[in-house]
Design a protein around this motif. Structure first.
Motif, mmCIF file in Angstrom:
data_model
loop_
_atom_site.group_PDB
_atom_site.id
_atom_site.type_symbol
_atom_site.label_atom_id
_atom_site.label_comp_id
_atom_site.label_asym_id
_atom_site.label_seq_id
_atom_site.Cartn_x
_atom_site.Cartn_y
_atom_site.Cartn_z
ATOM 1 N N PRO A 518 2.626 -3.193 -1.456
ATOM 2 C CA PRO A 518 1.613 -2.775 -0.572
ATOM 3 C C PRO A 518 2.365 -2.352 0.758
ATOM 4 C CG PRO A 518 0.907 -4.838 -1.409
ATOM 5 C CD PRO A 518 2.170 -4.709 -1.951
ATOM 6 N N LEU A 519 1.877 -1.202 1.258
ATOM 7 C CA LEU A 519 2.753 -0.690 2.396
ATOM 8 C C LEU A 519 1.700 -1.455 3.549
ATOM 9 C CD1 LEU A 519 2.888 3.159 1.324
ATOM 10 C CD2 LEU A 519 4.536 1.477 1.563
ATOM 11 N N THR A 549 5.850 6.782 -2.937
ATOM 12 C CA THR A 549 4.572 6.277 -2.148
ATOM 13 C C THR A 549 3.323 6.766 -2.754
ATOM 14 O OG1 THR A 549 4.638 8.517 -0.790
ATOM 15 C CG2 THR A 549 5.781 6.536 0.097
ATOM 16 N N PRO A 550 2.114 6.238 -2.405
ATOM 17 C CA PRO A 550 0.818 6.426 -2.942
ATOM 18 C C PRO A 550 0.508 8.014 -2.628
ATOM 19 C CG PRO A 550 0.819 4.587 -1.400
ATOM 20 C CD PRO A 550 1.978 5.104 -1.334
ATOM 21 N N SER A 582 6.251 4.865 8.758
ATOM 22 C CA SER A 582 4.512 4.805 8.827
ATOM 23 C C SER A 582 3.962 5.859 9.255
ATOM 24 C CB SER A 582 4.003 3.546 9.264
ATOM 25 O OG SER A 582 4.093 3.635 10.662
ATOM 26 N N GLY A 583 2.808 6.123 8.887
ATOM 27 C CA GLY A 583 2.050 7.324 9.484
ATOM 28 C C GLY A 583 1.988 7.363 10.946
ATOM 29 N N ALA A 584 1.981 6.121 11.499
ATOM 30 C CA ALA A 584 2.007 5.810 12.946
ATOM 31 C C ALA A 584 3.306 6.098 13.521
ATOM 32 C CB ALA A 584 1.309 4.482 13.284
#
Length: 641
Positions: A518-519, A549-550, A582-584
């Motif tokens: 889980p990321l 990645t998903p 991460s996206g953030a």
């Protein structure tokens, strides 16, 4: 080969003065590069052994004769290439270009030959034939294209590719070397696709050589006076009897001086082993040993004799290649005939001696271009002995399938949901051509061969060798065929990684999803996959840890290991990590081991530990960490790098 005349070297309008010490220093410093230039510019029709010796001779004779300043040579200024700004290098390079062009000129009846047109007096190697390491199909194709160019155009292509000369300085070099029409040479060279990286290939390196013996039996004879005289007469007679430009009785094979009954038996087409067409049905073995002799030319004794003779003693013009760890010597006895027939524009013979498959190919017309390829296949089972490559042409591959194969199809490994396209199987078991995997550029498809027989369906992929590699999926201790729906889905994101496994003597490639993680940003689970290639020789294995990645279309290689038991049947454990953003915008070290991993610890630029097979630690961009894991049985494992 057509060649433009090379006029006497004109005096340049401006230049620099160089003495012998400068030239000698430049020659010693750049000797390997200068010899490579000469080798590539010489006409391929000379044969690889003579091209190697001539390239060294021309380079060694490139020094100016004078030593005093008044006797120094004048050379034109150069603007690019290795040794930029070094007049000594520019001078010796110009001498190499000029003499290499002279060596390609045809001999004239009413004119004395130039020194560069004659076989070199020095260097000489007695008892051995020397030639660069065998290249792949791309190097062979480039060599063939260069052989079709004129001498000046070949020089222009090589100087542009290796020396990175722009057109203006390149024209000056060609003019100084005596080329009458440099512009025409540049236009002709521009018609060949630029493959600059291939010019640095080991296949074109005359300083990294392979050696083969010439006449071992004759050299073992006694050195007494009477026997030495007899040997000299035998050699003279053999040289007088050598064939000219046409095919001799043994085709592209080197001349033979041996009279060994066992060796001669191995070269007799009448003694080739031929298996009955139905032998595989009742045999306890299902491998290459029960393949029958097939093809439209199995009765062509002259073709079979040429194939056997070239296998025993390949001539200088023969392109020889072998998978790593595969001996390329003569067969120990009469081999087994697997195939002899016409394949596209070539005549092909496949032979098997219990350890190796040898593929001999010669063009349907003409006297040059014969090739001999070897692949090690000892220990092959039903799956690995399902197919052999008959030939490659225009990006397509044609296979010869085993007698127990009942159907063949083409499938794109990147499109698991797409159906397979049936391939026609001829009466002799050869397939219609199918598109091969990409060799360069973007990987947008990866076509594989799908074969069916009574035991099931399997996938085989062309990795640039005679025997395609078998594809499997699942835990290394219990792999399964990749042809099922689940196997196709597991292979699709990682198929393009097969490109890194070409020409390694690969027997099987297995891909295995060993963990899901889980990321930390809650975007879903990432997949950890290990892709391992095992070879026919045992060593040279390659393991890749890949991270997906998903929603990602393809996996990314994050770690690799060579000659390691990790992720294999002997040691089915793996541990790897990756820096992930991460996206953030936050960076993390993610690591995962297989289900038998009890704990994971990171040290170095990132520190942290976790119980179980998964680790997540905040990190900085560019940080480097070392991974260590402990298995449930207490054994330590190290992360792949």
């Amino acid at each position: 080969m057509q060649s433009q005349d090379v006029a006497p070297r004109p005096a340049p309008s401006s230049g620099a003065v160089v003495d012998v010490e400068q030239a000698e220093a430049a020659l010693v410093e750049h000797y390997p590069r200068l010899v490579r230039l000469a080798y590539l510019m010489l006409p391929p029709g000379l044969g690889r052994n003579r091209r190697v010796l001539t390239a060294h001779a021309l380079t060694q004779r490139a020094l100016p004769r004078g030593r005093a300043a008044g006797d120094a040579s004048v050379i034109p200024a150069q603007q690019s290439g290795d040794g930029d700004g070094d007049p000594g290098y520019a001078f010796v390079r110009l001498q190499v270009v000029r003499t290499a062009l002279e060596a390609g000129l045809p001999l004239r009846r009413r004119a004395w030959p130039r020194r560069s047109q004659l076989p070199p007096v020095l260097p000489q190697v007695w008892g051995l034939r020397l030639f660069p390491r065998s290249g792949g199909a791309d190097e062979l194709a480039l060599d063939q294209r260069l052989s079709a160019l004129s001498g000046p155009a070949r020089a222009a292509y090589v100087l542009r590719g290796l020396e990175k000369l722009a057109d203006a300085p390149l024209r000056r070099v060609l003019t100084a070397a005596g080329v009458e029409d440099p512009a025409a040479a540049l236009r002709e060279a521009s018609g060949v696709e630029a493959r600059d990286a291939l010019l640095d290939s080991p296949g074109f390196d005359p300083c990294s050589l392979q050696a083969r013996p010439t006449d071992l039996m004759r050299r073992r004879r006694h050195t007494k006076a009477a026997l030495a005289a007899t040997a000299a007469l035998a050699v003279c007679g053999a040289l007088l009897a050598l064939p000219g430009d046409g095919w001799g009785p043994d085709g592209a094979a080197a001349p033979s001086y041996a009279r060994n009954p066992a060796a001669e038996a191995a070269l007799d087409p009448a003694r080739l082993e031929r298996v009955a067409p139905t032998a595989w049905k009742s045999s306890a073995r299902t491998d290459f040993s029960v393949w029958p002799a097939r093809g439209g030319l199995v009765g062509d004794g002259a073709l079979l004799r040429r194939a056997l003779a070239v296998w025993a003693r390949p001539g200088e013009s023969v392109q020889v290649s072998a998978t790593p760890g595969t001996p390329s010597g003569a067969p120990p006895g009469p081999p087994q005939l697997l195939y002899a027939g016409d394949v596209d524009q070539a005549r092909v013979v496949l032979l098997y001696d219990g350890l190796r498959i040898a593929r001999y190919a010669e063009p349907k017309d003409g006297t040059g271009g014969a090739a001999l390829d070897f692949a090690r296949v000892d220990g092959a089972g039903r799956a690995e002995a399902s197919a052999v490559v008959l030939g490659r042409a225009d990006g397509n591959v044609r296979y010869l399938t085993a007698p127990w194969v009942t159907g063949a199809a083409e499938r794109d490994l990147l499109k698991p949901s797409a159906g397979a396209m049936d391939l026609a199987l001829s009466a002799d078991g050869s397939t219609s051509p199918l598109a091969g995997p990409p060799r360069t550029g973007t990987c947008t498809s990866w076509n594989v061969l799908q074969v069916e027989d009574a035991s099931g369906t399997r996938l085989l992929t062309d990795l640039g060798e005679l025997v395609p590699a078998r594809l499997t999926t699942g835990r290394p201790t219990a792999p399964r065929e990749a042809a099922g729906a689940q196997g196709l889905r597991e292979w699709a994101p990682f198929a393009c990684s097969l490109g890194s496994m070409r020409s390694g003597g690969v027997r099987t490639v297995n891909t295995w999803q060993y963990a899901r993680q889980p990321l930390p940003d809650g975007s879903g689970p990432a997949a950890w996959v290990c892709t391992r290639a095992d070879t026919w020789r045992g060593g040279g294995t390659r393991a890749l840890a890949q991270f997906r990645t998903p929603g990602g279309t393809y996996g990314a290689v994050v770690a690799k290991a060579g000659d390691s038991p990790a992720c294999g049947s002997r040691d089915p454990h793996v541990l790897a990590g990756v820096l992930w953003k991460s996206g953030a915008g936050a960076w993390y070290l993610l690591a995962a081991g297989d289900k038998d991993t009890a704990s994971v610890e990171a040290t170095g630029g990132v520190r942290g530990s976790a119980t179980g097979p998964l680790l997540v630690v905040r990190a900085r961009q560019g940080a480097r960490a070392e991974l260590e894991g402990t298995l449930t049985n207490g054994r330590d494992v190290t992360g792949l790098r």
